[in-house]
Every structure is written in structure tokens, then in C-alpha cells.
Design an enzyme around this catalytic site. Structure first.
Site, PDB file in Angstrom:
ATOM      1  N   HIS B  16       0.841  -1.206   0.000  1.00  0.00           N
ATOM      2  CA  HIS B  16       0.000   0.000   0.000  1.00  0.00           C
ATOM      3  C   HIS B  16       0.865   1.240   0.000  1.00  0.00           C
ATOM      4  O   HIS B  16       0.471   2.296  -0.434  1.00  0.00           O
ATOM      5  CB  HIS B  16      -0.910  -0.002   1.226  1.00  0.00           C
ATOM      6  CG  HIS B  16      -1.673  -1.284   1.360  1.00  0.00           C
ATOM      7  ND1 HIS B  16      -2.609  -1.659   0.429  1.00  0.00           N
ATOM      8  CD2 HIS B  16      -1.602  -2.280   2.263  1.00  0.00           C
ATOM      9  CE1 HIS B  16      -3.093  -2.845   0.787  1.00  0.00           C
ATOM     10  NE2 HIS B  16      -2.501  -3.249   1.881  1.00  0.00           N
ATOM     11  N   CYS B  17       2.034   1.119   0.539  1.00  0.00           N
ATOM     12  CA  CYS B  17       3.002   2.211   0.555  1.00  0.00           C
ATOM     13  C   CYS B  17       4.374   1.557   0.570  1.00  0.00           C
ATOM     14  O   CYS B  17       4.630   0.776   1.468  1.00  0.00           O
ATOM     15  CB  CYS B  17       2.817   3.084   1.788  1.00  0.00           C
ATOM     16  SG  CYS B  17       4.067   4.364   1.916  1.00  0.00           S
ATOM     17  N   PRO B  18       5.230   1.743  -0.394  1.00  0.00           N
ATOM     18  CA  PRO B  18       5.160   2.689  -1.498  1.00  0.00           C
ATOM     19  C   PRO B  18       4.148   2.345  -2.598  1.00  0.00           C
ATOM     20  O   PRO B  18       3.853   3.206  -3.407  1.00  0.00           O
ATOM     21  CB  PRO B  18       6.580   2.675  -2.057  1.00  0.00           C
ATOM     22  CG  PRO B  18       7.132   1.351  -1.701  1.00  0.00           C
ATOM     23  CD  PRO B  18       6.510   0.991  -0.395  1.00  0.00           C
TER      24      PRO B  18
END
Ligand code: FAD
Lengths: 377, 79
Positions: B16-18
Site C-alpha cells: 500500500h506504501c510505497p
């Protein structure tokens, strides 16, 4: 007696060593941390340093020795080779050290020189550079400040967006916000990787009059004309450029042939083990995992690895795995922040800016040195 | 699609992140011209993100395939 060798005494390495030292007696294991400096540096403090906050020296750096459990042996030396086939790590001065378990926690390094024209840019990815940036901000009389990203991956993905919000706060307090244009050059079509979070950050940026440019990955800079160019074919003229430098894995990782691409080590995303070498673990920024390069990820990974090694040494089979958890605070200035908590299975929800999370972030800055590094939480 | 030879696989499932697009940009920056990259994503935003970025950056989107529980994007680095 087993020897557990931890290479890198940053966030992940310190936690894993402390977790193990609390669980294992000196008879059961010898725990060694190798770090190339005697100092442990708290990198999130760099942003605040750049923005002129008056931090105490102890909030930024402490002696690694005082952060490690007394059952951990610290060697200050530079690892120059890691041989997983023959199970040893070569140190520059100390020589070869063999191991039963190896934890690679060498983090990342910055390589600003990989962007042509980088000399004109400033950044907050080292203490020295953060201090240099703080001087230039202090003397800034007005104009365009561009904040962009010179390479992916980089530590703490929200940091540049957070920095833009804090610049707004900084110049508002200096009563010169009307003289400064803040431009955020986002590498993505949004202000943040995840849609729900991007919505909140975009709203905040628009409220603060921060211009943001989608899909602007910095490729080069013309230092004379003060123009920054993107990989996607766009450009922007600036008065001050703040560029997150490209990152690479540690030199020793690249030179030992363990990394792929820019030196990131491929590991199992759940067990954190390196290929078929079940005694070799990799944690934190050093990995090639699709999670953010953050202290939070390093922290959760270190706890998993600590418990797995403990279980192995004491003859149990640990089924504990890393679930991809990351938590993250993002300070928007004016005593407001957001908080995100997500893992491989559960994406973050749209966060709300609040004073509570601002206090949360401040608390983490304090707890880092004790409960977090100590492996208690 | 089995006739397309993939040079690199980016498994960004659960990221989801990055996030998958950042993983793709990272990989493209390191790839050679002509290399074909497959990205696996479970992120709903990728379906708009990846094609938009690939077009803007001047690369080629060879295909988008729905797999069991994830989407596969095949991208060729052309410049
Ligand atoms: C400006 C900024 C803001 C940030 N903000 C946040 C935040 O808000 N939240 C968050 O979670 N994270 C944040 N981070 C990221 C966080 O600091 C890192 O992701 C984290 O420190 C990674 O931990 P690590 O153990 O993998 O690596 P590090 O903590 O970097 O430690 C690596 C250690 O290995 C040592 N080392 C490297 N090579 C060798 C060698 N050859 N021999 C011996 N020792 C070696 C290094 O000296 C270092 O001590 C921020 C980072 C920056 C720069």
C-alpha cells in the site's frame, strides 16, 4: 553456544539484538552487533533540524553502546564482505567473524550524485545536509520552493509531502507565506501511494495552497537555469530545490553480490529469510520488500526475526511471520498530524488530521530511545 | 499471453506504501530498454495509476490481466 551476528546497529539491528538479549542467557548465545559508527542517529529528527527546531543533541543521536542490552557485544567496525556460503562476515579491522545466525540490517545509503545537476539541490536525508538546508531556509527571502524525489525507493515515503506542509507552517510563522510558492513534485498520479490517504493529503495541500504536480519523477537538474526536469518530460523553474536523493543498499551488500538492482536484498516477504539460507535474515531498509523503507517496518520485522531465532535456538519451531505491518505519522504543521496503520492484507483508511496524532508523533520521538529500541513495544 | 517473455517480475501484492506503481518506477529505472516487466498488484488504484503513468512516461503497456485475487500488468520499457 550459538553466535548471532547482527550487521548494522540502526533501528532494526538494535531492536533485534535487544529482543534476543532479553530472551537468551549468555550461555545460550553470543549476540554481536557490528556498526560502522559508535553513534546511533534518529533520522526522523532530520526534518525538524532542517526546519530550524531547537532539538537537544540527545534527541538526535546517542551512543549505540548505551542503547544495547548489556548482554550484547558491540563492535565498531566496517563490514566489508558477507559470505553466506561460508557463513562469515569480514570486518575491516577485526577480521572474519563466523556465525550461526546472521541478521543483515545495514539500511540504505544516499547517492545524490546519481542525479545530474544535484549540486544545486538541498535535502534533509543526513544531519549535515539538514543543517545546511536550515540555514538556506532561514535566509530565504521568497520565491519558488520545489520539493521532489530524485529516485525510488526512498526512506519514509510521506516525508517530502510532510515537508511541504511543514514549510507552509514555517513560512506562515515567519509571516512571509505570501512570498513563498511551495511545489510538491509527486512521483505518482496522486499525492500519496494509497488512494484513501492521498485524498486526505491532497485536501490538506489544497487548503494550504501547496501546488502539486502529478507524475514528476526528477531526472536531472540544470543548476545554471535552476530548472528541474522529470523522467516524464516536464520541467519546473525554481529558486530553491529540495530533492530527496536516490538511495541504494549498503556498499557491503552490493559488493558481496547479495542485492538486486540498486543493492536491495530479496527476502521472503513473510519469514524475512534470504533465499535458501534459513539462518540468514534481512530486515529494514536493506530488503527488497514492497513495504515502505521506514523505522516502523524495521521495528516490526526485527521483533519477528528476534522471536524466530529465539524459537530456533530453544528447539521450538516458530510460525511467526511478518504481516507487512507499517505504522506512520505525518505531521502537517499547526499541531495537526495523521496516523496510518496497515499491513499486506489491510490497506490504510482515509486518515483525519488531529491534535491527538500530533501528540502521538511527539510521543514516538521520545519512546524511540527506550521502549522501541529496547524491544519492549 | 504466455508467448510474452517477461524479464522481471515485480510482486507488489499487499503493497500500500510505497505501492505497486512506485515499485514499477523503481524497476523501470533499473531496467534496460526493451525489457518487459510484469507487475502483480492487489491495489485497486493500480488500474488507473499504472496505465496513466506508463503512457505519460512514454513506455508501453502490453497488457492487463485479471488473475486470481490480483491484477497483472505487463509493461515494456521503450526509452
Ligand atoms: C528524514 C527522515 C525521516 C524519517 N521519518 C521516519 C518516520 O517518521 N517514521 C519511520 O518509521 N521512519 C522514518 N524514517 C526512516 C527510518 O529512519 C529508516 O527507515 C530506519 O532507520 C531503517 O532502519 P534500518 O535498521 O533498516 O537502517 P538504519 O537505521 O539506517 O541502520 C543501518 C545501520 O547500519 C550501519 N551500516 C551500514 N553499512 C554498514 C557496514 N558495512 N558495516 C557496519 N555497519 C554498517 C549504518 O551505519 C547504520 O547504523 C525517516 C528517515 C529519514 C531520513
Amino acid at each position: 553456544m550459538k553466535r548471532i551476528l547482527v550487521v548494522g546497529g540502526g533501528t532494526g539491528g538494535t531492536i533485534v539484538a535487544n529482543v534476543l538479549a532479553r530472551k537468551l542467557s549468555r550461555k545460550e548465545a553470543e549476540i554481536i552487533v557490528v556498526n560502522d559508527s559508535s553513534k546511533h542517529i534518529y533520522q526522523p529528527a532530520f526534518i525538524y533540524t532542517a526546519l530550524g527546531y531547537n532539538l537537544k543533541e540527545r534527541d538526535i543521536a546517542r551512543e549505540e553502546k548505551e542503547l544495547l542490552n548489556k548482554n550484547v557485544k558491540l563492535i565498531i567496525d566496517n563490514a566489508v564482505g558477507i559470505d553466506v556460503e561460508n557463513r562469515y562476515v569480514a570486518l575491516e579491522r577485526t577480521g572474519k567473524l563466523d556465525y550461526d545466525y546472521l541478521v543483515i540490517a545495514t539500511g540504505s545509503r544516499i547517492v545524490p550524485e546519481e542525479v545530474p545537476g544535484y549540486q544545486i539541490a538541498y535535502h534533509f536525508y543526513s544531519l549535515e545536509e539538514a543543517r545546511r538546508l536550515s540555514k538556506v531556509l532561514e535566509e530565504f527571502t521568497g520565491g519558488v520552493i520545489a520539493v521532489g524525489i530524485g529516485g525510488i525507493p526512498y526512506k519514509c515515503p510521506p516525508a517530502p509531502a510532510e515537508f511541504c506542509c511543514l514549510l507552509d507552517y514555517y513560512f506562515t510563522r515567519k509571516k512571509m507565506r505570501d512570498k513563498v510558492e511551495i511545489h510538491y513534485l509527486s512521483p505518482l498520479p496522486r499525492t500519496f501511494p494509497h488512494e484513501a490517504v492521498a485524498e486526505a493529503i491532497t485536501e490538506m495541500m489544497e487548503k494550504k495552497n501547496i501546488y502539486w504536480h502529478p507524475m514528476f519523477n526528477i531526472e536531472s537538474v540544470d543548476p545554471e537555469k535552476k530548472i528541474v526536469y522529470s523522467l516524464e518530460g516536464e520541467s519546473l523553474k525554481f529558486d530553491l530545490l529540495v530533492m530527496v536523493p536516490p538511495h541504494r543498499g549498503a556498499k557491503v551488500v552490493e559488493e558481496s553480490g547479495l542485492g538486486v538492482d540498486s543493492g536491495w536484498i530479496p527476502v521472503d516477504k513473510h519469514t524475512l529469510q534470504y533465499k535458501e539460507y534459513s539462518e540468514v535474515y534481512v530486515i529494514g531498509d536493506a530488503t527488497n520488500l514492497p513495504v515502505s523503507k521506514s523505522g516502523a517496518a524495521a521495528h516490526f520485522e526485527a521483533k519477528v526475526v528476534g522471536k524466530r531465532i529465539y524459537a530456533d535456538i530453544t528447539g521450538q519451531k516458530s510460525k511467526l511471520v511478518y504481516d507487512g505491518r507499517v505504522v506512520c505519522f505525518c505531521d502537517a504543521g499547526f499541531r495537526k498530524a495523521i496516523y496510518m496503520d496497515f499491513n499486506y492484507e489491510n490497506p490504510p483508511k482515509k486518515p483525519r488530521f488531529s491534535y491527538l496524532w500530533y501528540l502521538g508523533k511527539k510521543m514516538v520521538n521520545k519512546l524511540y530511545w527506550s521502549l522501541i529500541l529496547g524491544g519492549t513495544i | 499471453m504466455s508467448e510474452i517473455k517477461v524479464d522481471r517480475v515485480v510482486d507488489a501484492r499487499g503493497s500500500h506504501c510505497p505501492g505497486p506503481l512506485m515499485e514499477l518506477i523503481k524497476t523501470i529505472r533499473n531496467a534496460k530498454i526493451g525489457e518487459v516487466i510484469a507487475v502483480y498488484s492487489t491495489d485497486s488504484g493500480s488500474k488507473t495509476d499504472i496505465p496513466r503513468w506508463v503512457e505519460k512516461a512514454g513506455h508501453q503497456l502490453i497488457g492487463v490481466y485479471e488473475r486470481e485475487g490480483y491484477t497483472e500488468f505487463i509493461v515494456k520499457k521503450v526509452k
